[in-house]
Design a protein around this motif. Structure first.
Motif, PDB file in Angstrom:
ATOM      1  N   SER A 134       0.404  -1.768   0.085  1.00  0.00           N
ATOM      2  CA  SER A 134       0.008   0.158   0.162  1.00  0.00           C
ATOM      3  C   SER A 134       0.472   1.174   0.079  1.00  0.00           C
ATOM      4  CB  SER A 134      -0.968   0.216   0.912  1.00  0.00           C
ATOM      5  OG  SER A 134       0.156   0.035   2.441  1.00  0.00           O
ATOM      6  N   GLU A 135      -0.188   2.518  -0.232  1.00  0.00           N
ATOM      7  CA  GLU A 135       1.251   3.403  -0.353  1.00  0.00           C
ATOM      8  C   GLU A 135       1.868   4.243   1.195  1.00  0.00           C
ATOM      9  OE1 GLU A 135      -0.673   6.744  -2.879  1.00  0.00           O
ATOM     10  OE2 GLU A 135      -0.882   6.257  -4.210  1.00  0.00           O
ATOM     11  N   ARG A 155      -5.160   8.125   2.552  1.00  0.00           N
ATOM     12  CA  ARG A 155      -4.733   7.156   0.772  1.00  0.00           C
ATOM     13  C   ARG A 155      -4.268   6.361   1.940  1.00  0.00           C
ATOM     14  NH1 ARG A 155      -4.729   9.107  -3.373  1.00  0.00           N
ATOM     15  NH2 ARG A 155      -3.012   7.615  -5.066  1.00  0.00           N
ATOM     16  N   ARG A 156      -4.814   5.536   3.149  1.00  0.00           N
ATOM     17  CA  ARG A 156      -4.919   4.881   3.414  1.00  0.00           C
ATOM     18  C   ARG A 156      -5.068   2.477   2.480  1.00  0.00           C
ATOM     19  NH1 ARG A 156      -7.909   6.546   6.562  1.00  0.00           N
ATOM     20  NH2 ARG A 156      -9.698   5.649   7.489  1.00  0.00           N
ATOM     21  N   HIS A 157      -5.971   2.660   1.882  1.00  0.00           N
ATOM     22  CA  HIS A 157      -6.853   2.133   1.418  1.00  0.00           C
ATOM     23  C   HIS A 157      -6.193   1.888  -0.293  1.00  0.00           C
ATOM     24  CE1 HIS A 157      -9.050   1.509   4.607  1.00  0.00           C
ATOM     25  NE2 HIS A 157     -10.258   2.799   4.163  1.00  0.00           N
ATOM     26  N   THR A 160      -0.715  -0.914  -4.131  1.00  0.00           N
ATOM     27  CA  THR A 160       0.528  -0.887  -4.641  1.00  0.00           C
ATOM     28  C   THR A 160       0.432  -2.070  -5.452  1.00  0.00           C
ATOM     29  OG1 THR A 160       1.691  -1.373  -2.981  1.00  0.00           O
ATOM     30  CG2 THR A 160       1.580   0.586  -3.946  1.00  0.00           C
ATOM     31  N   ARG A 161      -0.054  -3.568  -4.875  1.00  0.00           N
ATOM     32  CA  ARG A 161      -0.362  -4.793  -5.820  1.00  0.00           C
ATOM     33  C   ARG A 161      -1.239  -4.898  -5.704  1.00  0.00           C
ATOM     34  NH1 ARG A 161       5.112  -7.703  -3.749  1.00  0.00           N
ATOM     35  NH2 ARG A 161       6.624  -6.180  -2.744  1.00  0.00           N
ATOM     36  N   SER A 162      -2.012  -6.265  -6.707  1.00  0.00           N
ATOM     37  CA  SER A 162      -3.240  -7.048  -6.569  1.00  0.00           C
ATOM     38  C   SER A 162      -3.354  -7.740  -7.315  1.00  0.00           C
ATOM     39  CB  SER A 162      -4.279  -5.941  -6.493  1.00  0.00           C
ATOM     40  OG  SER A 162      -4.179  -5.263  -8.090  1.00  0.00           O
TER      41      SER A 162
END
Length: 240
Positions: A134-135, A155-157, A160-162
């Motif tokens: 995540s960011e 921007r906790r949600h 950066t990968r999925s």
């Protein structure tokens, strides 16, 4: 050790979402949670595809990283084949463990892609095994914000990968020997967004049976706000 762990699972739509985009599999030896992204329909399709793919490992023996990777690739192929009518591109996180063995010794094989999480409780110590993609985690790693600030960051949600049609599938893997008394927790961020680690650990310790622990954690997250779908899988290591 005995052949089977003891486990429990629970999920809830929460208080603010129109649908539940989480999916999970809790069938020995596979215990994983997927949190769909892309909005209603797209997120549900993505998380279901991921779980359907990894469920194929339920009948496998001595699962290794390439086995899991092939199932993630199969899920990505399913997403690539979807028609564009879903609107936003579907994607999903996936995190969890597969109970496997190396040279006859039981091991946990952890896999993580995104910001769902896998923890291990040993005695009074709760350890997060997965690292959020995540960011805000990148900001924490760089020293720009503290973990406490990350919990409330705007921007906790943002992951950066999925797992998605365009994903590189750069999943993290970790192989750990099973220790007596291990209790594994796999959850979507609907749990960790509402409860801190101390509260999670307390509920895990206070409920002897994994099903009771899973239900208590989900209920507490919903009571704390339930701003997202909440899914929890709790697995106790097989007894010697």
């Amino acid at each position: 050790m005995s052949s089977q762990p003891v486990w429990g699972a629970a999920t809830d739509i929460g208080t603010r979402r129109a649908s539940n985009e989480d999916s999970f599999v809790a069938e020995p030896p596979v215990f994983m949670v997927a949190d769909g992204m892309g909005g209603h329909a797209a997120g549900e399709v993505a998380s279901a595809a991921a779980v359907s793919a990894v469920r194929r490992l339920v009948t496998a023996q001595d699962v290794r990283e390439p086995d899991v990777q092939r199932r993630l690739e199969a899920a990505r192929s399913l997403l690539q084949a979807l028609p564009p009518t879903l609107g936003r591109s579907p994607g999903t996180t996936i995190s969890g463990v597969v109970l496997t063995s190396r040279d006859g010794v039981p091991h946990w094989l952890m896999v993580n892609l995104g910001d769902s999480r896998t923890y291990r409780l040993q005695g009074d110590v709760l350890q997060q095994l997965s690292v959020d993609h995540s960011e805000v985690q990148e900001l924490v790693d760089a020293g720009h914000i503290s973990p406490a600030e990350a919990a409330h960051h705007a921007r906790r949600h943002v992951v950066t990968r999925s797992l998605s049609a365009a994903s590189s599938l750069a999943a993290d893997y970790l192989l750990l020997p099973v220790e007596p008394g291990d209790r594994m927790l796999v959850c979507s961020d609907g749990l960790t967004g509402e409860l801190d680690d101390a509260m999670i650990a307390g509920l895990l310790r206070s409920r002897p049976h994994p099903q009771d622990a899973a239900e208590a954690l989900v209920a507490a997250a919903v009571a704390a706000g339930g701003r997202d779908n909440v899914t929890v899988v709790v697995v106790d290591a097989p007894q010697p």
